[in-house]
Write a protein that holds these residues in place. Structure first.
Motif, PDB file in Angstrom:
ATOM      1  N   THR A   1     -32.623  21.440   6.241  1.00 49.41           N
ATOM      2  CA  THR A   1     -31.865  22.085   5.168  1.00 49.41           C
ATOM      3  C   THR A   1     -30.497  21.441   5.055  1.00 49.41           C
ATOM      4  N   PHE A   2     -30.073  21.174   3.823  1.00 47.45           N
ATOM      5  CA  PHE A   2     -28.807  20.507   3.559  1.00 47.45           C
ATOM      6  C   PHE A   2     -27.890  21.459   2.803  1.00 47.45           C
ATOM      7  N   GLY A   3     -26.626  21.547   3.240  1.00 52.33           N
ATOM      8  CA  GLY A   3     -25.647  22.372   2.562  1.00 52.33           C
ATOM      9  C   GLY A   3     -25.201  21.730   1.262  1.00 52.33           C
ATOM     10  N   THR A   4     -24.355  22.455   0.530  1.00 47.37           N
ATOM     11  CA  THR A   4     -23.878  21.953  -0.757  1.00 47.37           C
ATOM     12  C   THR A   4     -22.956  20.766  -0.539  1.00 47.37           C
ATOM     13  N   GLU A   5     -23.330  19.646  -1.100  1.00 48.04           N
ATOM     14  CA  GLU A   5     -22.530  18.438  -0.991  1.00 48.04           C
ATOM     15  C   GLU A   5     -22.411  17.784  -2.354  1.00 48.04           C
ATOM     16  N   ASP A   6     -21.291  17.130  -2.555  1.00 52.46           N
ATOM     17  CA  ASP A   6     -21.044  16.435  -3.813  1.00 52.46           C
ATOM     18  C   ASP A   6     -21.391  14.966  -3.619  1.00 52.46           C
ATOM     19  N   ARG A   7     -22.413  14.509  -4.290  1.00 50.77           N
ATOM     20  CA  ARG A   7     -22.854  13.129  -4.142  1.00 50.77           C
ATOM     21  C   ARG A   7     -23.074  12.499  -5.510  1.00 50.77           C
ATOM     22  N   GLU A   8     -23.157  11.172  -5.488  1.00 49.55           N
ATOM     23  CA  GLU A   8     -23.394  10.472  -6.739  1.00 49.55           C
ATOM     24  C   GLU A   8     -24.873  10.403  -7.091  1.00 49.55           C
ATOM     25  N   TRP A   9     -25.735  10.144  -6.066  1.00 54.49           N
ATOM     26  CA  TRP A   9     -27.130   9.984  -6.479  1.00 54.49           C
ATOM     27  C   TRP A   9     -28.175  10.368  -5.446  1.00 54.49           C
ATOM     28  N   SER A  10     -27.868  10.430  -4.137  1.00 49.82           N
ATOM     29  CA  SER A  10     -28.958  10.729  -3.209  1.00 49.82           C
ATOM     30  C   SER A  10     -28.480  11.517  -2.005  1.00 49.82           C
ATOM     31  N   TRP A  11     -29.392  12.343  -1.499  1.00 53.23           N
ATOM     32  CA  TRP A  11     -29.194  13.090  -0.267  1.00 53.23           C
ATOM     33  C   TRP A  11     -30.471  12.938   0.553  1.00 53.23           C
ATOM     34  N   GLY A  12     -30.348  12.963   1.861  1.00 53.73           N
ATOM     35  CA  GLY A  12     -31.566  12.911   2.652  1.00 53.73           C
ATOM     36  C   GLY A  12     -31.322  12.484   4.081  1.00 53.73           C
ATOM     37  N   LEU A  13     -32.401  12.046   4.736  1.00 49.86           N
ATOM     38  CA  LEU A  13     -32.347  11.691   6.149  1.00 49.86           C
ATOM     39  C   LEU A  13     -33.007  10.338   6.401  1.00 49.86           C
ATOM     40  N   PRO A  14     -32.264   9.377   6.965  1.00 48.64           N
ATOM     41  CA  PRO A  14     -32.901   8.128   7.400  1.00 48.64           C
ATOM     42  C   PRO A  14     -33.907   8.378   8.524  1.00 48.64           C
ATOM     43  N   CYS A  15     -33.634   9.391   9.370  1.00 53.37           N
ATOM     44  CA  CYS A  15     -34.527   9.713  10.495  1.00 53.37           C
ATOM     45  C   CYS A  15     -35.175  11.075  10.241  1.00 53.37           C
ATOM     46  N   PHE A  16     -35.994  11.149   9.217  1.00 56.07           N
ATOM     47  CA  PHE A  16     -36.618  12.421   8.850  1.00 56.07           C
ATOM     48  C   PHE A  16     -37.581  12.890   9.936  1.00 56.07           C
ATOM     49  N   ILE A  17     -38.433  11.964  10.418  1.00 57.69           N
ATOM     50  CA  ILE A  17     -39.363  12.273  11.504  1.00 57.69           C
ATOM     51  C   ILE A  17     -39.782  10.964  12.162  1.00 57.69           C
ATOM     52  N   GLU A  18     -39.975  11.005  13.478  1.00 54.88           N
ATOM     53  CA  GLU A  18     -40.468   9.826  14.182  1.00 54.88           C
ATOM     54  C   GLU A  18     -41.926   9.584  13.797  1.00 54.88           C
ATOM     55  N   LYS A  19     -42.277   8.319  13.621  1.00 60.29           N
ATOM     56  CA  LYS A  19     -43.604   7.998  13.101  1.00 60.29           C
ATOM     57  C   LYS A  19     -44.722   8.412  14.054  1.00 60.29           C
ATOM     58  N   TYR A  20     -44.467   8.339  15.364  1.00 58.10           N
ATOM     59  CA  TYR A  20     -45.540   8.720  16.278  1.00 58.10           C
ATOM     60  C   TYR A  20     -45.834  10.217  16.168  1.00 58.10           C
ATOM     61  N   LYS A  21     -44.798  11.017  15.869  1.00 58.57           N
ATOM     62  CA  LYS A  21     -45.023  12.447  15.670  1.00 58.57           C
ATOM     63  C   LYS A  21     -45.784  12.693  14.369  1.00 58.57           C
TER      64      LYS A  21
ATOM     65  N   PHE B   1     -39.852   6.652   2.468  1.00 59.55           N
ATOM     66  CA  PHE B   1     -39.857   5.328   3.102  1.00 59.55           C
ATOM     67  C   PHE B   1     -40.761   5.387   4.339  1.00 59.55           C
ATOM     68  N   PRO B   2     -42.002   4.893   4.271  1.00 63.11           N
ATOM     69  CA  PRO B   2     -42.919   4.993   5.417  1.00 63.11           C
ATOM     70  C   PRO B   2     -42.411   4.300   6.672  1.00 63.11           C
ATOM     71  N   ASP B   3     -41.652   3.209   6.524  1.00 56.44           N
ATOM     72  CA  ASP B   3     -41.111   2.486   7.679  1.00 56.44           C
ATOM     73  C   ASP B   3     -39.598   2.648   7.799  1.00 56.44           C
ATOM     74  N   GLY B   4     -39.054   3.659   7.132  1.00 59.06           N
ATOM     75  CA  GLY B   4     -37.622   3.903   7.205  1.00 59.06           C
ATOM     76  C   GLY B   4     -36.830   3.009   6.268  1.00 59.06           C
TER      77      GLY B   4
ATOM     78  N   GLU C   1     -35.823  -0.067  13.347  1.00 60.20           N
ATOM     79  CA  GLU C   1     -37.003  -0.898  13.637  1.00 60.20           C
ATOM     80  C   GLU C   1     -38.314  -0.212  13.262  1.00 60.20           C
ATOM     81  N   GLY C   2     -38.309   0.515  12.162  1.00 57.12           N
ATOM     82  CA  GLY C   2     -39.548   1.116  11.672  1.00 57.12           C
ATOM     83  C   GLY C   2     -40.060   2.285  12.477  1.00 57.12           C
ATOM     84  N   ALA C   3     -39.217   2.863  13.342  1.00 55.61           N
ATOM     85  CA  ALA C   3     -39.674   3.961  14.199  1.00 55.61           C
ATOM     86  C   ALA C   3     -39.622   5.316  13.504  1.00 55.61           C
ATOM     87  N   PHE C   4     -38.918   5.395  12.377  1.00 59.43           N
ATOM     88  CA  PHE C   4     -38.750   6.665  11.682  1.00 59.43           C
ATOM     89  C   PHE C   4     -39.229   6.558  10.237  1.00 59.43           C
ATOM     90  N   VAL C   5     -39.605   7.708   9.691  1.00 57.85           N
ATOM     91  CA  VAL C   5     -39.857   7.853   8.261  1.00 57.85           C
ATOM     92  C   VAL C   5     -38.581   8.411   7.631  1.00 57.85           C
TER      93      VAL C   5
END
Length: 325
Positions: free
Chosen positions: A119-139, A71-74, A80-84
């Motif tokens: 890095t993500f530990g073992t988790e039981d999920r239905e369909w997705s794992w990840g980070l809404p704030c993977f990296i700030e766009k200015y970085k 997600f380029p704009d989060g 507010e689009g500050a994170f990828v």
């Protein structure tokens, strides 16, 4: 009649005193894999909208199908689009509806370095794992900024690609692929009333998503013309960057022309900064002697009333503060 028997033999016959050992094993299959998802020309994706994404091709690990969503704009409005945002998604395959996964999401720059890893530990999920704030766009833009090659700075192509211009600017998009271009064919676009240096700065932003490194000796004038160009071609981010730069460079000699610019191009932040500069300092008489103020009176006569109101408000506030002391 008497009956005799051996207690030991009787106990053994019933299985007492024997020790049996049994064993079993639970076999858990694990699968390890790496998927490289290359996202090219991030500047073309930047600004596509919150919750909009691009995805990798589907890949299979352990008999199950997966992909990566970028997600380029989060993916959250509150950021507010500050994170990828980046997510690993379970698509399906096999008989399971839920799976467990242990994984890492990392970013590799053009030189093969890994400036970021989650890095993500073992988790039981239905369909997705990840980070809404993977990296700030200015970085991320900093990592993607072109560096020197062979001692020469990387420059945008002399003949700009129409697809890039169209993606970044709605005005270029209309001129290149709009109704007036009925055959949807490539044709020259004539740029009128713009200094070549300013147009090069415009192209630099379109390709590098940053202000040009080199400006004229009169940086304030360059920023003013670049803001006008940004407004003309619908480059809102460039316009905001120029506005912020101009707010930092306000002085007695430039405040009048900068205020006129803000009034003519509806830059409220810039107008407010100029009015506060005039009102908070006893410099109005000096400003009125400049050529810029004469231009301001001719081009934006109504703004003079706003200046008077701002000065009156500031003086009233200053008087109130003095009484409080």
């Amino acid at each position: 009649m008497s009956v005799e028997y051996d207690d030991t033999t009787s106990a053994a016959s019933h299985g007492q005193g024997l020790h049996e050992t049994t064993s079993s094993r639970c076999l858990t299959e694990t699968f390890t894999a790496t998927h490289n998802f290359e996202v090219t020309d991030f500047s073309l994706l930047d600004g596509m909208g919150i919750s909009e994404f691009v995805s990798s091709s589907t890949f299979t690990v352990g008999g199950y199908d997966w992909n990566i969503m970028f997600f380029p704009d989060g993916n959250k409005k509150e950021h507010e689009g500050a994170f990828v945002s980046v997510f690993l998604c379970f698509i399906g395959g096999g008989e399971a509806t839920r799976v467990r996964a242990k994984f890492s999401l990392s970013m590799v720059d053009r030189d093969g370095r890994v400036p970021l890893i989650h890095t993500f530990g073992t988790e039981d999920r239905e369909w997705s794992w990840g980070l809404p704030c993977f990296i700030e766009k200015y970085k991320l833009r900093h990592f993607l900024r072109p560096g020197p090659v062979g001692g020469r700075a990387v420059q945008p192509p002399r003949a700009p690609k129409t697809c890039v211009l169209s993606a970044r600017s709605p005005v270029f998009d209309a001129e290149l692929f709009g109704p007036l271009n009925k055959n949807n064919s490539a044709h020259p676009v004539k740029i009128n009333d713009m200094d070549p240096t300013i147009f090069e700065g415009l192209l630099h932003f379109i390709y590098a998503d940053s202000l040009p490194d080199c400006c004229d000796s009169n940086e304030n004038t360059t920023m003013q013309h670049l803001l006008i160009a940004a407004d003309r071609y619908g480059l809102d981010r460039l316009r905001a960057l120029c506005e912020a730069k101009l707010c930092q460079g306000i002085d007695v000699q430039t405040v009048a022309t900068t205020l006129a610019l803000g009034e003519q191009h509806n830059c409220e932040r810039l107008k407010d900064a100029c009015l506060r500069f005039i009102a908070s300092r006893d410099v109005l008489s000096a400003i009125m002697e400049t050529d810029g103020f004469r231009h301001l009176k001719e081009s934006c006569p109504l703004i003079l009333e706003a200046i008077s109101e701002k000065i009156a408000t500031f003086r009233k506030r200053r008087t109130s503060m003095q009484h409080l002391r």
